[in-house]
Design an enzyme around this catalytic site. Structure first.
Site, PDB file in Angstrom:
ATOM      1  N   LYS B  46     -12.499 -17.601 -24.344  1.00  0.00           N
ATOM      2  CA  LYS B  46     -14.040 -17.085 -24.913  1.00  0.00           C
ATOM      3  C   LYS B  46     -15.101 -17.877 -24.007  1.00  0.00           C
ATOM      4  O   LYS B  46     -14.774 -19.044 -23.879  1.00  0.00           O
ATOM      5  CB  LYS B  46     -14.455 -17.211 -26.138  1.00  0.00           C
ATOM      6  CG  LYS B  46     -15.806 -17.041 -26.533  1.00  0.00           C
ATOM      7  CD  LYS B  46     -16.061 -17.238 -28.028  1.00  0.00           C
ATOM      8  CE  LYS B  46     -17.607 -17.380 -28.264  1.00  0.00           C
ATOM      9  NZ  LYS B  46     -17.893 -17.629 -29.670  1.00  0.00           N
ATOM     10  N   ARG B  90     -19.087 -12.641 -36.348  1.00  0.00           N
ATOM     11  CA  ARG B  90     -17.876 -13.651 -37.214  1.00  0.00           C
ATOM     12  C   ARG B  90     -18.751 -14.571 -37.904  1.00  0.00           C
ATOM     13  O   ARG B  90     -18.381 -15.236 -38.830  1.00  0.00           O
ATOM     14  CB  ARG B  90     -17.057 -13.896 -35.871  1.00  0.00           C
ATOM     15  CG  ARG B  90     -17.394 -14.852 -34.894  1.00  0.00           C
ATOM     16  CD  ARG B  90     -17.386 -16.369 -35.194  1.00  0.00           C
ATOM     17  NE  ARG B  90     -17.399 -17.248 -34.070  1.00  0.00           N
ATOM     18  CZ  ARG B  90     -17.978 -18.228 -34.021  1.00  0.00           C
ATOM     19  NH1 ARG B  90     -18.765 -18.794 -35.068  1.00  0.00           N
ATOM     20  NH2 ARG B  90     -17.879 -19.131 -32.677  1.00  0.00           N
ATOM     21  N   GLN B 118     -29.232 -13.757 -36.575  1.00  0.00           N
ATOM     22  CA  GLN B 118     -28.444 -14.276 -37.592  1.00  0.00           C
ATOM     23  C   GLN B 118     -28.763 -14.108 -38.986  1.00  0.00           C
ATOM     24  O   GLN B 118     -27.897 -13.846 -39.923  1.00  0.00           O
ATOM     25  CB  GLN B 118     -28.179 -15.694 -37.266  1.00  0.00           C
ATOM     26  CG  GLN B 118     -26.730 -16.278 -37.999  1.00  0.00           C
ATOM     27  CD  GLN B 118     -25.583 -15.306 -37.890  1.00  0.00           C
ATOM     28  OE1 GLN B 118     -24.765 -15.339 -38.916  1.00  0.00           O
ATOM     29  NE2 GLN B 118     -25.223 -14.779 -36.810  1.00  0.00           N
ATOM     30  N   GLY B 201     -27.069 -22.620 -39.207  1.00  0.00           N
ATOM     31  CA  GLY B 201     -28.054 -22.724 -37.981  1.00  0.00           C
ATOM     32  C   GLY B 201     -27.618 -24.128 -37.229  1.00  0.00           C
ATOM     33  O   GLY B 201     -27.416 -23.874 -36.106  1.00  0.00           O
ATOM     34  N   ASP B 203     -25.256 -26.411 -35.345  1.00  0.00           N
ATOM     35  CA  ASP B 203     -24.147 -26.468 -34.786  1.00  0.00           C
ATOM     36  C   ASP B 203     -23.956 -27.402 -33.508  1.00  0.00           C
ATOM     37  O   ASP B 203     -22.875 -27.410 -32.579  1.00  0.00           O
ATOM     38  CB  ASP B 203     -23.644 -24.928 -33.841  1.00  0.00           C
ATOM     39  CG  ASP B 203     -24.677 -24.428 -32.956  1.00  0.00           C
ATOM     40  OD1 ASP B 203     -25.714 -25.338 -32.757  1.00  0.00           O
ATOM     41  OD2 ASP B 203     -24.511 -23.487 -32.382  1.00  0.00           O
ATOM     42  N   LYS B 207     -29.266 -30.734 -34.482  1.00  0.00           N
ATOM     43  CA  LYS B 207     -29.873 -29.748 -35.270  1.00  0.00           C
ATOM     44  C   LYS B 207     -29.550 -30.410 -36.989  1.00  0.00           C
ATOM     45  O   LYS B 207     -28.695 -30.704 -37.170  1.00  0.00           O
ATOM     46  CB  LYS B 207     -29.281 -28.534 -35.194  1.00  0.00           C
ATOM     47  CG  LYS B 207     -29.519 -27.713 -33.610  1.00  0.00           C
ATOM     48  CD  LYS B 207     -29.262 -26.313 -33.529  1.00  0.00           C
ATOM     49  CE  LYS B 207     -29.045 -25.791 -32.096  1.00  0.00           C
ATOM     50  NZ  LYS B 207     -28.267 -24.657 -31.902  1.00  0.00           N
TER      51      LYS B 207
END
Lengths: 293, 293
Positions: B46, B90, B118, B201, B203, B207
């Protein structure tokens, strides 16, 4: 490929370590290479796989594709479903670049060790690069080498089968080795004044086509990537054996861009170790995209 | 996603470290994720990019595609040019799986923090997973949150705008946080008995959506990937602050496959930290391929 190697040696290529997936049943591997050249238009992601039992079910063992993305937006630009062809061609083009820059001024005959796809492609590309139409071929599988000689006679080449590597070494001034051999095929005695030996088969820490004595005899030892040749290919065997030193190694890109001298005379022995770097993939994929655009 | 998390926690997923390319002018990044599930049919590569100045030229900042290859031969099977959609879906499906397994038996209202893509997808997926049609939305950008509420009223949801996170926390039993916030939005006081808080949120290591006190209050802290949550997301902040311990963390896959207990009672506070793992990409890409086949 000349521009690719020059960009690499100049430090303009961003090429992180290769990603790897290993499979057990059936055995196989996939390598994910990615990178870009600063100031270029694209970044590349290449997936190359090897599943060695594929021929049993009538499929090629190697597979691959290349993806190009816009370096300024991340947008996908091209999916090149090349089945590994572009990797074969860029490897042959690298051999041609080495021959163009490092062969002596007059070459009577090109010697090819190996009889696979890469052997054929190297002969084709190197012959064109140095305008030499005579060649000798030696392969570990004599029947396969004979078929290669017969096939290539059609293409206006003066080509013969050699009985041994020594015969090949005695009669050729440029030799390209293209096998996945794990034991040296060219001995120290093969290295004669004026010779250029280009090793393209060894791309892992284990494979070895040249006796370390061949590198010991060389006036100049050239790598595609100095960093990579310290861990794989012919140079790492020779350094491991203590016959050459890391500081002896020159990158082909530095010769191409003129910051290091190449061949000093027609008598020098030069060995080039090509292990394959991702910057070659970037340049060939971009060249294909431009040709298609 | 349930099968994906179960496979991951069972150790059947082979997911090497993520590859990364960084760009300076214009600023951007590309991440290359790859992996497979042992015993599956495919392996996945990916590529996801973020170029944050793209909107200035009328393009989305995120881009991406997924490639599927045959795990037994290396043959390319599919190129999914999804522009990042499958990653969004996903992630929402992971929130839904968490809600299905960890929400209390009766949920009056779902609270969504954030008003982006999201936020909308989480509400849609979580509402379906726990059969709850009432929701409150709070966003840092009030105008954007109002638009989201208006849009989603069309879709048979009983949905209102909250004036504050505290109002949302007082009225909802399931809260999903979906922002890229760098400072905590939910304070310790927001954590009430019976609550399920799902943070999707955060990741990166920087954050943070939840005050570490929220995790300190939790009866159960759940991660998608224990290893990954030690270096990014809410859990790593809470461990860094010393309010929870690595041994407190349970993987959602272990709850799904029944080797660890999930919710013990309707009064427990549970926090789920979803940082995103490549095994989710593998499962959604394969599901898409099957649906297309």
């Amino acid at each position: 490929m000349e521009a690719a190697f020059a960009a690499y040696s100049e430090g303009r290529a961003v090429v992180p370590p290769v990603g790897e997936l290993l499979f057990e049943d059936p055995p196989g591997d996939a390598h994910i290479k990615y990178g870009y050249v600063r100031g270029g238009e694209h970044f590349l992601v290449k997936v190359a796989s090897g599943f060695y039992k594929n021929p049993e079910i009538g499929m090629p063992s190697s597979n691959g594709l290349m993806l190009l993305f816009d370096q300024r937006t991340g947008m996908p630009k091209a999916v090149l479903l090349d089945d590994g062809l572009l990797t074969d061609v860029r490897t042959a083009a690298a051999g041609a670049a080495a021959a163009k820059h490092l062969a002596r001024s007059r070459v009577e005959r090109i010697g090819i060790v190996g009889a696979g796809i890469q052997a054929r492609l190297q002969l084709e590309h190197v012959a064109r690069a140095i305008s030499c139409r005579s060649a000798l071929v030696w392969g570990r599988n004599r029947e396969r080498a004979r078929r290669m000689v017969e096939d290539l006679r059609q293409s206006n080449l003066d080509i013969e089968l050699a009985d041994s590597v020594s015969e090949l070494a005695a009669k050729c001034e440029v030799i390209v080795t293209t096998t996945p051999s794990g034991t040296p095929l060219l001995s120290r005695e093969c290295a004669r004044p004026g010779m250029l030996i280009i090793a393209v088969g060894s791309d892992t820490p284990e494979k070895q086509e040249l006796d370390v004595g061949v590198l010991a005899m060389a006036d100049l030892v050239v790598a595609d990537s100095k960093a990579q040749c310290l861990t794989r290919g012919e140079i790492h065997h020779a350094i491991g054996a203590g016959v050459i030193d890391e500081s002896d190694i020159v990158e082909i890109g530095d010769i191409i861009r003129g910051v290091h001298v190449g061949r000093g005379s027609n008598d020098e022995i030069i060995v080039v170790d090509l292990t394959g770097v991702a910057v070659q993939d970037i340049f060939i994929a971009v060249a294909v995209l431009r040709a298609l655009a």
